[in-house]
Design a protein around this motif. Structure first.
Motif, mmCIF file in Angstrom:
data_model
loop_
_atom_site.group_PDB
_atom_site.id
_atom_site.type_symbol
_atom_site.label_atom_id
_atom_site.label_comp_id
_atom_site.label_asym_id
_atom_site.label_seq_id
_atom_site.Cartn_x
_atom_site.Cartn_y
_atom_site.Cartn_z
ATOM 1 N N SER A 233 -81.106 6.981 32.709
ATOM 2 C CA SER A 233 -80.302 8.174 32.428
ATOM 3 C C SER A 233 -78.895 7.745 32.023
ATOM 4 O O SER A 233 -78.559 7.750 30.838
ATOM 5 N N GLY B 87 -81.621 14.077 34.451
ATOM 6 C CA GLY B 87 -82.311 15.319 34.784
ATOM 7 C C GLY B 87 -81.947 15.856 36.153
ATOM 8 O O GLY B 87 -80.834 16.364 36.363
ATOM 9 N N ASN C 131 -78.569 12.883 28.682
ATOM 10 C CA ASN C 131 -79.462 11.818 28.216
ATOM 11 C C ASN C 131 -80.567 12.392 27.336
ATOM 12 O O ASN C 131 -81.217 13.383 27.710
ATOM 13 N N ASP D 76 -84.416 16.090 29.968
ATOM 14 C CA ASP D 76 -83.169 16.055 30.745
ATOM 15 C C ASP D 76 -82.224 17.181 30.342
ATOM 16 O O ASP D 76 -81.626 17.848 31.205
ATOM 17 N N ASP E 123 -85.180 10.254 27.161
ATOM 18 C CA ASP E 123 -86.483 10.679 27.713
ATOM 19 C C ASP E 123 -87.228 11.611 26.770
ATOM 20 O O ASP E 123 -88.336 12.055 27.077
HETATM 21 CA CA CA Z 1 -84.788 11.824 32.872
#
Ligand code: CA
Ligand code: GDP
Length: 314
Positions: free
Chosen positions: A204, A9, A33, A48, A36
């Motif tokens: 990540s 992110g 990613n 993200d 999340d």
């Molecule tokens: Ca993240």
């Protein structure tokens, strides 16, 4: 030049904005990613991917680093009036729009990669943004507290518990059966260089690398990473809690060693860690200021990463 970057992110997005400025002619593919990701209020939320899309597309809340600029919270207030939670995960009205469009397309049968492409048609991030996989992968965290030992969604641990309860383990549920999204392996195959932005090495970058096929495809290239750890601490967030959970010390050198020389060719560390300058078991380490205080600072870091890749790749 063809560049591939693996991004989480905030750290990933801010770096990518610099990379785009540093290499305006380059063809940049971002592998995002999706560990999340979470379903909330019947909607699929991809924090993200959205942070990258909003940051590069000019819609991000700059101070916060996530969510939309000029946001309002009417839907959240209405949900609270119905006592419908969770209340710990903040979604603004503008952001809800993205999640509604995404969920509608997913329900209609489009894969996440196609949905992401459709969302990016509005945001024009200037890079090709691909989810790491179209398959569902969810990061879960095993914790133990007064309620006993249990696994919670990564967001519950990170956002609700602020990573204060120690993680016993962190598991990317579904990763081993996931396939890289269309275009991911092709982009890696065609890449001149692969960059690891200063994203969280565990939840990540680590999650992206856990999708079968991605790690070897990355390792086959000239790979330069940027340390998210400066002077023994994360610049922001609780990456130290993630590193501790997997038994890695919170230091720039330990993160490089965790990625390993089979993956990393070069590693940028902050001047605070200049004692690492030189060779770290086969990884070329260079120190320079790594704080992304603004886009120009991020661009200078990106340029240094590309310079190191050029040096190591030739
Ligand atoms: Ca993240
Ligand atoms: P998240 O998914 O929003 O947590 O974002 P990422 O995984 O992409 O990035 C999180 C990491 O970014 C944290 O571990 C921070 O230490 C790192 N980070 C944030 N700002 C900076 C910065 O200015 N410089 C460096 N080197 N790292 C940063």
């Amino acid at each position: 030049m063809r560049i591939v970057a693996l991004a989480g992110g905030i750290g990933g997005a801010r770096f990518l904005r610099g990379l785009r400025q540093a290499a305006p002619e380059a063809d940049i593919t971002v592998i995002g990613n999706t560990g999340d990701d979470i379903s909330l209020f019947g909607l699929r939320v991809c924090p993200d991917l959205d942070t990258v899309m909003y940051t590069l597309g000019g819609g991000i809340n700059e101070e916060q680093g996530w969510g939309r600029a000029d946001e309002r919270f009417t839907i959240r207030e209405e949900l609270a009036a119905y006592e419908v939670g969770p209340s710990w995960f903040t979604l603004g009205d503008r952001d809800f729009g993205t999640h509604i469009v995404r969920s509608q397309m997913l329900d209609a049968g489009y894969p996440l990669s196609a949905v992401t492409e459709a969302l990016c048609a509005r945001w024009k991030p200037g890079v090709r943004l691909l989810p790491m996989s179209d398959d569902r992968v969810e990061t879960h965290v095993v914790i133990e507290d007064a309620e006993g030992r249990r696994a919670v969604h990564f967001q519950e641990w990170w956002v609700r518990l602020h990573a204060q309860v120690p993680a016993r383990s962190i598991v990317a549920v579904g990763a081993e059966d996931a396939k890289p999204a269309p275009g991911v392996l092709e982009a890696l195959e065609a890449a001149d260089v692969v960059i690891l932005p200063p994203s969280n090495p565990v939840v990540s970058v680590g999650t992206i690398l856990a999708v079968p096929g991605i790690r070897p495809a990355v390792a086959a290239k000239t790979v330069v990473g940027v340390s998210p750890i400066i002077g023994g601490a994360p610049v922001r967030g609780m990456a130290d809690a993630c590193l501790t959970a997997i038994g890695v010390e919170t230091s720039a050198g330990a993160v490089a060693a965790h990625y390993g020389p089979d993956l990393l060719d070069g590693w940028l560390v902050d001047t605070a860690d200049s004692d690492l300058d030189g060779d770290l078991d086969g990884i070329a380490v260079r120190s320079r200021p790594l704080l992304m205080t603004d886009v120009d600072a991020a661009a200078a870091i990106a340029r240094a990463a590309l310079d190191l890749a050029a040096e190591l790749g030739s």
